[in-house]
Design a protein around this motif. Structure first.
Motif, PDB file in Angstrom:
ATOM      1  N   ALA A   1      33.440  46.038  41.901  1.00  0.00           N
ATOM      2  CA  ALA A   1      32.330  45.357  40.878  1.00  0.00           C
ATOM      3  C   ALA A   1      32.516  44.054  40.261  1.00  0.00           C
ATOM      4  O   ALA A   1      31.673  43.037  40.265  1.00  0.00           O
ATOM      5  N   ALA A   2      34.003  43.821  39.912  1.00  0.00           N
ATOM      6  CA  ALA A   2      34.345  42.529  39.589  1.00  0.00           C
ATOM      7  C   ALA A   2      34.204  41.532  40.537  1.00  0.00           C
ATOM      8  O   ALA A   2      33.612  40.310  40.409  1.00  0.00           O
ATOM      9  N   TRP A   3      34.488  41.645  41.765  1.00  0.00           N
ATOM     10  CA  TRP A   3      34.357  40.822  43.140  1.00  0.00           C
ATOM     11  C   TRP A   3      32.790  40.560  43.319  1.00  0.00           C
ATOM     12  O   TRP A   3      32.498  39.173  43.272  1.00  0.00           O
ATOM     13  N   ALA A   4      32.064  41.539  43.228  1.00  0.00           N
ATOM     14  CA  ALA A   4      30.568  41.178  43.349  1.00  0.00           C
ATOM     15  C   ALA A   4      30.098  40.510  42.267  1.00  0.00           C
ATOM     16  O   ALA A   4      29.021  39.809  42.515  1.00  0.00           O
ATOM     17  N   TRP A   5      30.352  40.720  41.231  1.00  0.00           N
ATOM     18  CA  TRP A   5      29.934  39.955  40.010  1.00  0.00           C
ATOM     19  C   TRP A   5      30.681  38.723  39.490  1.00  0.00           C
ATOM     20  O   TRP A   5      30.512  38.083  38.614  1.00  0.00           O
ATOM     21  N   ARG A   6      31.274  38.169  40.702  1.00  0.00           N
ATOM     22  CA  ARG A   6      32.014  36.832  40.532  1.00  0.00           C
ATOM     23  C   ARG A   6      33.087  36.853  39.067  1.00  0.00           C
ATOM     24  O   ARG A   6      33.156  35.733  38.746  1.00  0.00           O
ATOM     25  N   VAL A   7      33.756  37.884  38.541  1.00  0.00           N
ATOM     26  CA  VAL A   7      34.677  37.826  37.720  1.00  0.00           C
ATOM     27  C   VAL A   7      35.976  36.971  38.325  1.00  0.00           C
ATOM     28  O   VAL A   7      36.562  37.492  39.491  1.00  0.00           O
ATOM     29  N   PRO A   8      36.607  36.161  37.561  1.00  0.00           N
ATOM     30  CA  PRO A   8      37.896  35.463  38.070  1.00  0.00           C
ATOM     31  C   PRO A   8      39.099  36.539  38.112  1.00  0.00           C
ATOM     32  O   PRO A   8      38.755  37.463  37.361  1.00  0.00           O
ATOM     33  N   HIS A   9      39.647  36.175  39.063  1.00  0.00           N
ATOM     34  CA  HIS A   9      40.826  37.264  39.310  1.00  0.00           C
ATOM     35  C   HIS A   9      41.642  37.642  38.145  1.00  0.00           C
ATOM     36  O   HIS A   9      42.090  38.561  37.866  1.00  0.00           O
ATOM     37  N   ARG A  10      41.818  36.473  37.238  1.00  0.00           N
ATOM     38  CA  ARG A  10      43.035  36.693  36.156  1.00  0.00           C
ATOM     39  C   ARG A  10      42.238  37.940  34.864  1.00  0.00           C
ATOM     40  O   ARG A  10      43.002  38.233  34.287  1.00  0.00           O
ATOM     41  N   ILE A  11      40.968  38.028  35.138  1.00  0.00           N
ATOM     42  CA  ILE A  11      40.355  39.075  34.398  1.00  0.00           C
ATOM     43  C   ILE A  11      39.998  40.036  35.354  1.00  0.00           C
ATOM     44  O   ILE A  11      40.079  41.503  34.766  1.00  0.00           O
ATOM     45  N   ALA A  12      39.651  40.105  36.546  1.00  0.00           N
ATOM     46  CA  ALA A  12      39.127  41.174  37.365  1.00  0.00           C
ATOM     47  C   ALA A  12      40.491  42.004  37.704  1.00  0.00           C
ATOM     48  O   ALA A  12      40.408  43.467  37.458  1.00  0.00           O
ATOM     49  N   ALA A  13      41.595  41.852  37.884  1.00  0.00           N
ATOM     50  CA  ALA A  13      42.867  42.283  38.103  1.00  0.00           C
ATOM     51  C   ALA A  13      43.332  43.407  37.062  1.00  0.00           C
ATOM     52  O   ALA A  13      43.173  44.671  36.992  1.00  0.00           O
ATOM     53  N   PRO A  14      43.438  42.859  35.638  1.00  0.00           N
ATOM     54  CA  PRO A  14      43.668  43.729  34.833  1.00  0.00           C
ATOM     55  C   PRO A  14      42.323  44.577  34.423  1.00  0.00           C
ATOM     56  O   PRO A  14      42.649  45.790  33.988  1.00  0.00           O
ATOM     57  N   CYS A  15      41.139  44.080  34.500  1.00  0.00           N
ATOM     58  CA  CYS A  15      39.910  44.748  34.286  1.00  0.00           C
ATOM     59  C   CYS A  15      40.186  46.212  35.382  1.00  0.00           C
ATOM     60  O   CYS A  15      39.816  47.290  34.900  1.00  0.00           O
ATOM     61  N   ALA A  16      40.523  46.023  36.377  1.00  0.00           N
ATOM     62  CA  ALA A  16      40.393  47.395  37.287  1.00  0.00           C
ATOM     63  C   ALA A  16      41.599  48.069  37.070  1.00  0.00           C
ATOM     64  O   ALA A  16      41.471  49.583  37.175  1.00  0.00           O
ATOM     65  N   LEU A  17      42.809  47.457  36.808  1.00  0.00           N
ATOM     66  CA  LEU A  17      44.109  48.157  36.306  1.00  0.00           C
ATOM     67  C   LEU A  17      43.823  49.224  35.160  1.00  0.00           C
ATOM     68  O   LEU A  17      44.630  50.195  34.930  1.00  0.00           O
ATOM     69  N   ILE A  18      43.317  48.493  34.046  1.00  0.00           N
ATOM     70  CA  ILE A  18      43.264  49.337  32.890  1.00  0.00           C
ATOM     71  C   ILE A  18      42.579  50.835  33.215  1.00  0.00           C
ATOM     72  O   ILE A  18      43.091  51.783  32.676  1.00  0.00           O
ATOM     73  N   GLY A  19      41.409  50.701  33.879  1.00  0.00           N
ATOM     74  CA  GLY A  19      41.028  52.036  34.063  1.00  0.00           C
ATOM     75  C   GLY A  19      41.600  52.935  35.243  1.00  0.00           C
ATOM     76  O   GLY A  19      41.701  54.210  34.954  1.00  0.00           O
ATOM     77  N   THR A  20      42.473  52.449  35.965  1.00  0.00           N
ATOM     78  CA  THR A  20      43.379  53.115  37.026  1.00  0.00           C
ATOM     79  C   THR A  20      44.566  53.485  36.255  1.00  0.00           C
ATOM     80  O   THR A  20      44.952  54.954  36.444  1.00  0.00           O
TER      81      THR A  20
END
Length: 341
Positions: free
Chosen positions: A270-289
């Motif tokens: 979702a972060a990749w498709a929404w063009r979220v920068p990696h420095r935000i996308a990676a923690p974003c995905a890891l918080i939920g995991t």
């Protein structure tokens, strides 16, 4: 330190082995350390977690937090995954495996206990460890702080109703003192200490903010040492359970692992498709995991007892947490160039 970090998975594996050996060889020592707690929060582990996250808190620039509102995508993804997807997919996987796929292997009463434990894990997004995963993926520390803080606020009001709904229980008792104390220990106190330290470092350097980077670089080894020591203690506390029931541990771990990789894939895609920068996308995905396993374990023990299947399921969540998260950190780092920014 860079070469040391490249072999972090190996050091974690050795820490797991050391913890299990310590728990078996010196169970009295492990029991003594496990008993140093208040409101079901182990204070030794709390100190080690401080060592992990303090350098990251020093790195937080509160000036950057003002700009988070202009970049809401990462926060929206985190909240949607954590509260609208993760608890319900974890419950669905738990029912699928223990009511159907494992039917005949595990008694019905025991199966319900394991389902309850997995539900508790799924309803508790990570609080402290995510700062470590964010640092390892070069995440934005200020944005990570906001993501975790908002999740903590939501958890205070949403955890009990979601767990009650999924367990089919209306009078669930959540140890609020454990939750609130954990948030204070793992977020508020390190944050205040980091803010005060950052101000002092910059003042001493006559306003040179580059001094903060040099200061945190010197602290970074303590962060990794804190992570490894935490792993040793957690596995020492549960060594007899892990060694005594290996097949059951594997059966419980399978749906947790599937859930972890699935949730990461949903949030990261979702972060990749929404063009979220990696420095935000990676923690974003890891918080939920990742999971707030301290809370899950405490609630499982409070609701079902120390020797219950629910408590065992939350312990297995601790068992798989670090290896799975390190593999996802490695995946996030290798895929950095796929993101814009």
């Amino acid at each position: 330190m860079a070469s040391f970090e490249r072999f972090l998975s190996l050091w974690v594996a050795l820490a797991i082995a050391a913890g299990v050996i310590l728990g078996l060889v010196a169970p009295g020592a492990a029991a003594t350390l496990a008993g140093i707690e208040y409101a079901s929060v182990n204070l030794v582990v709390a100190v080690l977690i401080w060592a992990m996250i303090y350098p990251m808190m020093v790195a937080v620039d509160f000036g950057a937090i003002r700009d988070v509102g202009t970049k809401p995508k990462g926060l929206i993804i985190t909240l949607a995954v954590n509260w609208l997807v993760k608890p319900f997919t974890m419950a669905a996987l738990a029912v699928l495996f223990f009511d159907y796929l494992y039917s005949g292997l595990i008694g019905e009463a025991d199966a319900q206990q394991y389902i309850a434990g997995l539900i508790l894990l799924g309803a508790a997004p990570c609080t402290a460890m995510v700062f470590v995963w964010s640092q390892l993926t070069k995440g934005d520390p200020a944005y990570t702080l906001v993501q975790v803080s908002v999740n903590d606020l939501i958890m205070i009001v949403a955890f009990a109703p979601i767990v009650a709904l999924l367990l089919g229980v209306t009078d669930i008792v959540v140890p609020w003192d454990t939750l609130l104390l954990s948030v204070a220990l793992y977020v508020a106190i390190p944050l205040i200490a980091g803010w005060l330290t950052r101000r002092a470092v910059i003042a001493r350097a006559a306003g040179d903010e580059g001094a903060v980077d040099r200061f945190t670089a010197r602290l970074k080894p303590f962060s990794i040492i804190g992570l490894l020591a935490t792993v040793v203690l957690l596995f020492a506390f549960q060594a007899e359970t892990i060694v005594g029931q290996p097949v059951l541990i594997v059966l419980i771990a399978i749906p947790i692992i599937i859930q972890s990789y699935g949730i990461f894939a949903v949030a990261y895609a979702a972060a990749w498709a929404w063009r979220v920068p990696h420095r935000i996308a990676a923690p974003c995905a890891l918080i939920g995991t990742s999971n707030f396993f301290e809370l899950a374990v405490a609630v499982a023990i409070g609701l079902f007892g120390l020797s219950s299947g629910a408590a065992l399921a939350t312990v297995v969540g601790v068992l798989v947490e670090v290896p799975v998260m390190l593999s996802l950190v490695a995946l996030a780092n290798r895929s950095r160039d796929s993101f814009q920014g």
